[in-house]
Design an enzyme around this catalytic site. Structure first.
Site, PDB file in Angstrom:
ATOM      1  N   HIS A  19       9.963   3.130  -4.411  1.00 50.42           N
ATOM      2  CA  HIS A  19       9.515   4.277  -4.933  1.00 50.42           C
ATOM      3  C   HIS A  19      10.715   4.843  -5.231  1.00 50.42           C
ATOM      4  CE1 HIS A  19       6.701   7.926  -4.075  1.00 50.42           C
ATOM      5  NE2 HIS A  19       7.303   8.096  -5.134  1.00 50.42           N
ATOM      6  N   HIS A  21      11.518   6.965  -9.326  1.00 51.71           N
ATOM      7  CA  HIS A  21      11.397   7.279 -10.457  1.00 51.71           C
ATOM      8  C   HIS A  21      12.679   7.417 -11.528  1.00 51.71           C
ATOM      9  CE1 HIS A  21       7.118   8.535  -9.663  1.00 51.71           C
ATOM     10  NE2 HIS A  21       7.555   8.748  -8.612  1.00 51.71           N
ATOM     11  N   HIS A 208       0.325   7.207  -6.257  1.00 50.44           N
ATOM     12  CA  HIS A 208       0.877   8.517  -5.360  1.00 50.44           C
ATOM     13  C   HIS A 208      -0.347   9.018  -4.374  1.00 50.44           C
ATOM     14  CE1 HIS A 208       4.343   7.773  -7.271  1.00 50.44           C
ATOM     15  NE2 HIS A 208       4.922   8.929  -7.095  1.00 50.44           N
ATOM     16  N   GLU A 211       0.592  13.156  -0.350  1.00 45.40           N
ATOM     17  CA  GLU A 211       1.921  13.755  -0.614  1.00 45.40           C
ATOM     18  C   GLU A 211       1.764  15.232  -0.288  1.00 45.40           C
ATOM     19  OE1 GLU A 211       5.830  14.629  -3.493  1.00 45.40           O
ATOM     20  OE2 GLU A 211       4.013  13.910  -4.393  1.00 45.40           O
ATOM     21  N   ASP A 289      12.971   8.166  -3.974  1.00 48.36           N
ATOM     22  CA  ASP A 289      11.670   8.999  -5.034  1.00 48.36           C
ATOM     23  C   ASP A 289      12.461   9.568  -6.126  1.00 48.36           C
ATOM     24  OD1 ASP A 289       9.597  10.162  -6.065  1.00 48.36           O
ATOM     25  OD2 ASP A 289       9.497  11.843  -4.402  1.00 48.36           O
ATOM     26  N   ASP A 290      13.180  10.625  -6.226  1.00 51.25           N
ATOM     27  CA  ASP A 290      13.788  11.282  -7.375  1.00 51.25           C
ATOM     28  C   ASP A 290      15.302  11.694  -6.832  1.00 51.25           C
ATOM     29  OD1 ASP A 290      11.641  11.608  -9.478  1.00 51.25           O
ATOM     30  OD2 ASP A 290      10.693  12.430  -7.705  1.00 51.25           O
TER      31      ASP A 290
END
Length: 351
Positions: A19, A21, A208, A211, A289-290
């Protein structure tokens, strides 16, 4: 951050990231570099864009998922060519290698780029070149997952999927289909036509869910979209029945601890249901994630989880083992990763 022998152990673990991006690994430094390269004017009215350091400081003040997405999509605007996507991709793998990542399955968001006039083919070409360089230089195997974006019309996602993604999914250039962006108000039922077609074609499916949205979003991902993986997925504690279903169906949850704190989904990492999932047999991996926006790549996430939960080496072995088994790589690659994990566990058991 965890220190000493425990940090050594976490560093040595063979990590699989599921996961992440690619656009979310765009560091402020690379963002400003690409803006200059491509003559892109960053928002002068926003003081965050005065310098890389001021932008990074603003990233520490996100108030919600949508606040983050505002900056995330501005960042994307500097990515214009295949060369830009190659730079972005290679930069992520360079850092991932230093964190002990051996296999990564990363998301990309072509709809946003296509809306800016960047061809889908240029995005995939650049990412592919970056992946190939990373494999040659660092030995990291990787796959890419194309995302349908919830904040855009469903018809737009359907067109991207059918006209561009399907050919790449069919030949394996792209390994799976995902669903990301604004969760609230966008249950899986909106996307059943896309996911039904993808399921019929035998593609790997993830989404997703859970969340900012409640456990019903996770239920929709499972029952409406028929995914085999759920991204974020921190709400299973609200439904013991659904949690048992996840266990019975062998669904992997891709947890993103630092992201959940930064976006105010939880107050602190210790609030995440990680211990519950371990005790109940919910399989999960830990991911970044990011990372350029949330202050830490995968090793920092591992360390903060360790600080919050004081896991044993054996529990980390379970987490990393489940991450290996839940990956979409070849059985041959999984066998190599299993051997590396066994070797690390044995080495630190003897210390």
């Amino acid at each position: 951050m965890c220190q000493g022998k425990q940090h050594e152990f976490l560093q040595a673990l063979p990590k699989c990231e599921h996961h992440m991006h690619l656009e979310g690994s765009l560091s402020p430094e690379l963002l400003f570099t690409l803006a200059r390269r491509n003559n892109i004017d960053l928002p002068s009215s926003d003081p965050a864009f005065q310098s890389p350091s001021s932008l990074l400081a603003r990233y520490r003040q996100f108030t919600s998922l949508d606040d983050f997405l505002h900056y995330y999509f501005i960042g994307m605007s500097v990515l214009m060519s295949a060369a830009d996507f190659e730079s972005l991709t290679y930069d992520y793998f360079r850092i991932a290698h230093s964190d002990g990542v051996l296999h990564a399955e990363v998301f990309f968001d072509p709809q946003v780029h296509m809306h800016r006039g960047v061809p889908y083919a240029a995005v995939v070409e650049g990412i592919t070149r970056g992946r190939e360089r990373a494999m040659a230089d660092f030995g990291i195997s990787s796959e890419i997952i194309v995302c349908v974006l919830r904040h855009l019309p469903v018809e737009d996602g359907h067109a991207m999927y059918t006209e561009h993604a399907v050919p790449d999914l069919e030949v394996g250039r792209v390994k799976g289909l995902g669903l990301s962006s604004t969760e609230l108000g966008n249950l899986g039922t909106k996307y059943t036509s896309i996911y039904s077609d993808a399921e019929n074609r035998g593609f790997n499916l993830t989404a997703h869910a859970g969340e900012e949205g409640g456990v019903e979003y996770m239920a929709s991902a499972l029952y409406d979209l028929h995914v085999t993986r759920v991204d974020h997925g921190i709400k299973l504690g609200h439904s013991p029945e659904l949690m048992r279903e996840f266990v019975d169906r062998n669904i992997l949850v891709t947890l993103c601890p630092m992201s959940n704190v930064e976006l105010k989904c939880v107050t602190k990492i210790a609030d995440l249901p990680l211990r519950l999932y371990l005790d109940q047999g919910v399989k999960f991996s830990i991911n970044s994630d990011d990372p350029a926006y949330f202050g830490g790549y995968i090793l920092e996430n591992y360390c903060q989880v360790q600080d919050a939960f004081s896991l044993t080496n054996q529990e980390w072995g379970v987490i990393c083992g489940n991450a290996i088994e839940g990956s979409w790589c070849t059985e041959e690659r999984k066998s190599h990763l299993r051997e590396r994990l066994a070797s690390v566990l044995q080495m630190f058991e003897q210390r």
